[in-house]
Design a protein around this motif. Structure first.
Motif, PDB file in Angstrom:
ATOM      1  N   MET A  96      -5.056   4.661  -2.382  1.00 35.13           N
ATOM      2  CA  MET A  96      -4.538   3.790  -1.327  1.00 35.13           C
ATOM      3  C   MET A  96      -5.590   3.556  -0.250  1.00 35.13           C
ATOM      4  N   ARG A  97      -6.287   4.614   0.165  1.00 30.91           N
ATOM      5  CA  ARG A  97      -7.345   4.463   1.171  1.00 30.91           C
ATOM      6  C   ARG A  97      -8.442   3.519   0.677  1.00 30.91           C
TER       7      ARG A  97
ATOM      8  N   TYR B 120       0.812  -1.215   0.000  1.00 32.19           N
ATOM      9  CA  TYR B 120       0.000   0.000   0.000  1.00 32.19           C
ATOM     10  C   TYR B 120       0.849   1.270   0.000  1.00 32.19           C
ATOM     11  N   THR B 121       2.085   1.198   0.456  1.00 31.85           N
ATOM     12  CA  THR B 121       2.986   2.337   0.275  1.00 31.85           C
ATOM     13  C   THR B 121       3.274   2.536  -1.207  1.00 31.85           C
ATOM     14  N   ALA B 122       3.538   1.435  -1.905  1.00 28.89           N
ATOM     15  CA  ALA B 122       3.757   1.525  -3.352  1.00 28.89           C
ATOM     16  C   ALA B 122       2.510   2.056  -4.052  1.00 28.89           C
ATOM     17  N   ARG B 123       1.345   1.638  -3.585  1.00 26.61           N
ATOM     18  CA  ARG B 123       0.094   2.125  -4.183  1.00 26.61           C
ATOM     19  C   ARG B 123      -0.063   3.634  -3.981  1.00 26.61           C
ATOM     20  N   GLU B 124       0.263   4.089  -2.773  1.00 27.55           N
ATOM     21  CA  GLU B 124       0.157   5.527  -2.495  1.00 27.55           C
ATOM     22  C   GLU B 124       1.133   6.322  -3.346  1.00 27.55           C
ATOM     23  N   ARG B 125       2.365   5.828  -3.499  1.00 29.40           N
ATOM     24  CA  ARG B 125       3.357   6.513  -4.314  1.00 29.40           C
ATOM     25  C   ARG B 125       2.949   6.547  -5.784  1.00 29.40           C
TER      26      ARG B 125
ATOM     27  N   MET C  24       8.029  -1.771   8.808  1.00 25.17           N
ATOM     28  CA  MET C  24       9.121  -2.382   8.047  1.00 25.17           C
ATOM     29  C   MET C  24       8.787  -2.471   6.559  1.00 25.17           C
ATOM     30  N   GLY C  25       7.544  -2.845   6.244  1.00 26.61           N
ATOM     31  CA  GLY C  25       7.150  -2.943   4.843  1.00 26.61           C
ATOM     32  C   GLY C  25       7.115  -1.599   4.159  1.00 26.61           C
TER      33      GLY C  25
ATOM     34  N   ALA D 180       9.354   2.305   0.399  1.00 26.36           N
ATOM     35  CA  ALA D 180       9.649   3.719   0.125  1.00 26.36           C
ATOM     36  C   ALA D 180      11.105   3.938  -0.263  1.00 26.36           C
ATOM     37  N   SER D 181      11.994   3.009   0.118  1.00 29.46           N
ATOM     38  CA  SER D 181      13.422   3.166  -0.199  1.00 29.46           C
ATOM     39  C   SER D 181      13.681   2.772  -1.649  1.00 29.46           C
TER      40      SER D 181
END
Length: 396
Positions: free
Chosen positions: A69-70, A57-62, A217-218, A223-224
């Motif tokens: 994402m929500r 979901y971080t990748a989805r938000e980016r 951690m995910g 994000a990195s």
């Protein structure tokens, strides 16, 4: 990233296998439960699920933005809720009927509150308040998925330090029965008619710690742009080895309870509150997995069966609960006298069913994805055709 995803699927598949061995009512449930120390498959599964949620979901938000994402989180939460509602209906109808007709104590005891107050149990179950044994972990997931967008966005925008500190504080308060205090307050304010033991064995304020840790951690991993491999100091690895070996030997030498007859000391390893010594045992195994896992995985053949199970974790998890409930209703609990070969046959048959469920789910997902790609391609071709005709019309 793809290489690491199959490893995570294999680990989740392993957790599902261990949970199934624990929940199926056979003679193998006790000796195969908590096989690596005073840590169960549930802890690993929650941590891995949080990690996958943070990464995906971080990748989805980016890629697609906050709103998408929500919405994705909400869809997943609704899907998990639908699974929980379906399992409750199955338990309250098919399993309850079989249990009554067969006079099976394993079932009548399992849902005694439902037999006593069926209407209250039904509606409070749909509200995720009444959580019968075996069906008390999916409500945690629903709550965690609903709250995760807030946590993830705050972590991405302001950092994770405050979230992690609050999570640790809640876990610490859970050791002093924060969940019971919240329940008592709810009863005082609303007259909640569901007894506290019927609200589920898992202390949500304790178990959120594992979810938040995995989510953090995910998210950091996703994000990195070029994440560096984790490198632990040698003293930490050596300490983890000692703790892991001691936990492993202690568990199999003493049994499921580390201090037989001493409830006070056993609380330090308590599963439901996620006791402090249990967390230490879990973190030691986590350090060992992260430190040695890549090298071990490189020397082992890929276990496609575990990957298939892990990739379809939700359908497989629900299917294993259906099988466990059916066996409790038909064959009784693990203490029911049965030949060893019958219990072995039960395990083989159940795992064959679970693999069939996982394979079918994977095929449906692949066909759905292919259909979506085809529809997108057709839409793009149609849009291009309209644009070409519009240009041609403009030239005329």
């Amino acid at each position: 990233m793809n290489r690491r995803l199959w490893e995570i699927d294999a680990l989740r598949g392993l957790m599902l296998v261990l949970m199934t061995l624990t929940h199926l009512p056979t003679r193998y449930a006790d000796p195969l439960g908590q096989p690596f120390g005073y840590v169960s498959a549930a802890e690993g599964f929650v941590l891995l699920s949080g990690y996958m949620a943070g990464m995906v979901y971080t990748a989805r938000e980016r890629r697609d933005g906050e709103a998408v994402m929500r919405e994705a989180f909400l869809r997943r939460a609704l899907k998990i809720y639908a699974c929980q509602a379906a399992l409750l209906l199955f338990l309250f109808t098919v399993i309850a009927l079989i249990g009554v007709l067969a006079r099976q104590d394993a079932i009548t005891n399992l849902i005694s509150f439902y037999f006593e107050q069926p209407v209250t149990a039904f509606f409070s179950g749909l509200l995720l308040i009444y959580s019968p044994p075996l069906l008390d972990i999916l409500p945690l997931y629903v709550v965690f998925m609903v709250l995760s967008p807030l946590l993830l966005l705050h972590g991405l925008q302001h950092g994770w330090r405050g979230i992690l500190a609050l999570s640790v504080l809640l876990w610490l308060l859970a050791q002093f029965d924060l969940g019971r205090a919240v329940y008592d307050l709810s009863v005082a304010l609303t007259g909640l008619p569901v007894p506290f033991p019927q609200t589920g064995a898992f202390e949500m304020f304790g178990w959120q710690f594992l979810w938040v840790m995995g989510l953090w951690m995910g998210s950091v991993q996703s994000a990195s742009r070029d994440p560096a491999p984790l490198v632990f100091p040698p003293w930490l690895v050596r300490t983890a080895v000692v703790i892991g070996v001691v936990g492993l030997v202690w568990r199999h030498a003493v049994g499921q309870l580390p201090f037989p007859g001493d409830d006070g000391l056993n609380l330090m390893f308590d599963k439901w509150h996620l006791g402090p010594l249990r967390v230490i045992n879990l973190f030691a195994l986590l350090v060992l997995t992260l430190h040695f896992g890549t090298r071990v995985a490189a020397r082992l053949p890929r276990l496609r069966v575990l990957e298939t199970l892990g990739a379809a974790s939700l359908p497989v998890f629900c299917a294993h609960l259906v099988l466990a409930l059916l066996l409790l209703a038909v064959a009784g609990d693990a203490g029911t006298p049965r030949a060893a070969w019958i219990d072995a046959l039960i395990l083989v048959g159940c795992f064959a069913v679970l693999y069939a469920v996982a394979w079918t789910s994977g095929e449906l997902d692949r066909r759905t994805a292919a259909m979506r790609r085809q529809l997108r391609s057709q839409a793009a071709d149609a849009a291009l055709s309209v644009a070409v005709r519009a240009r041609a019309g403009g030239r005329r």
